[in-house]
Design an enzyme around this catalytic site. Structure first.
Site, mmCIF file in Angstrom:
data_model
loop_
_atom_site.group_PDB
_atom_site.id
_atom_site.type_symbol
_atom_site.label_atom_id
_atom_site.label_comp_id
_atom_site.label_asym_id
_atom_site.label_seq_id
_atom_site.Cartn_x
_atom_site.Cartn_y
_atom_site.Cartn_z
ATOM 1 C CD GLU A 77 -48.140 -76.999 -25.258
ATOM 2 O OE1 GLU A 77 -47.388 -76.060 -24.967
ATOM 3 O OE2 GLU A 77 -47.817 -78.197 -25.124
ATOM 4 C CG HIS A 96 -44.793 -79.566 -28.373
ATOM 5 N ND1 HIS A 96 -43.686 -79.026 -27.756
ATOM 6 C CD2 HIS A 96 -45.754 -79.685 -27.411
ATOM 7 C CE1 HIS A 96 -43.978 -78.834 -26.474
ATOM 8 N NE2 HIS A 96 -45.221 -79.223 -26.238
HETATM 9 MN MN MN Z 1 -46.245 -79.190 -24.354
#
Ligand code: MN
Length: 248
Positions: A77, A96
């Site tokens: 990600e 994140h």
């Molecule tokens: Mn994630």
């Protein structure tokens, strides 16, 4: 230490703090933009933040490609970070994470996640919810390519935090210290709001004036901000890595 060494040192500290404060677990990550080249950023290789040292940090371009040859696995990600850095020149650091306490607010639309405690004011007066399905249909909910990262950044817009439906959040700030502080207080604010809801009656959110008053004058390297950074780093076992703001 050079400016860049200092920054990468801080990125290691940020990883350890987020792990120790239960913002991240095996998953979740924090990045910082290259101070001299806005088209690059630093993020660890695929490893739980609790274990990250200086050697684990990789330099990436905004489309998520490593600048140097890299054989180690990277975070799937990483496009979250590149997408936000690309869309927001003012942002220098991104987190994140999947902190559970924030998740209900991305699932049910009856109670918006907004500041209710003074330390929650850092998240800003509006926290948009991004739903990956709106544009990409049925996915595994992970932000796995440039296009998905850009779409998340679009939903974040000029705000500091976006919730990701059924997944987690993305937070963006002017510095590592600020993005860590925001990410630590976001779940705490969510817990206070959740509990207030359980007590019943109307929830009193912070007013816009209160949010503005709290955020005014809080520079990333003010003594007050640094105090929390120092405390969290020490708790996370990396207090000896912290340099005082006047030594930077
Ligand atoms: Mn994630």
């Amino acid at each position: 230490m050079s400016k860049l060494d200092n920054l990468l040192n801080d990125l290691v500290i940020a990883n350890r703090i987020l792990a120790n404060e239960d913002v991240v677990d095996a998953y979740g990550h924090v990045s910082v933009r290259h101070p001299d080249d806005p088209s690059r950023f630093f993020l660890a290789r695929s490893l739980a933040p609790e274990f990250i040292t200086r050697d684990d940090i990789v330099e990436l371009t905004l489309d998520g490609k490593p600048v140097r040859e890299e054989k180690r696995a990277l975070y799937l990600e990483r496009f979250i970070h590149g997408g936000i850095f690309e869309a927001r020149p003012d942002v220098m650091a991104v987190v994140h994470a999947h902190a559970e306490d924030i998740l209900p607010f991305g699932l049910a639309d009856g109670t918006p996640l907004r500041p209710v405690i003074h330390s929650g004011s850092f998240i800003g007066s509006r926290v948009p919810v991004w739903d990956i399905a709106d544009k990409f249909g049925d996915t595994n909910l992970l932000v796995a390519n440039v296009e998905q990262g850009q779409d998340l950044a679009k939903a974040l817009d000029s705000h500091s935090v976006a919730l990701m439906r059924g997944h987690g959040f993305a937070a963006a700030a002017r510095s590592l210290i600020e993005v860590v502080r925001m990410s630590v207080y976001l779940p705490r604010n969510a817990r206070a709001l959740w509990r207030a809801r359980q007590l019943g009656g109307e929830v009193k959110y912070l007013s816009q004036g209160e949010i503005d008053a709290r955020n005014r004058g809080y520079s990333p390297y003010s003594v007050e901000t640094w105090r929390a950074w120092h405390y969290w780093a020490n708790k996370a076992g990396v207090g000896d890595m912290v340099t005082r703001p006047d030594q930077k």
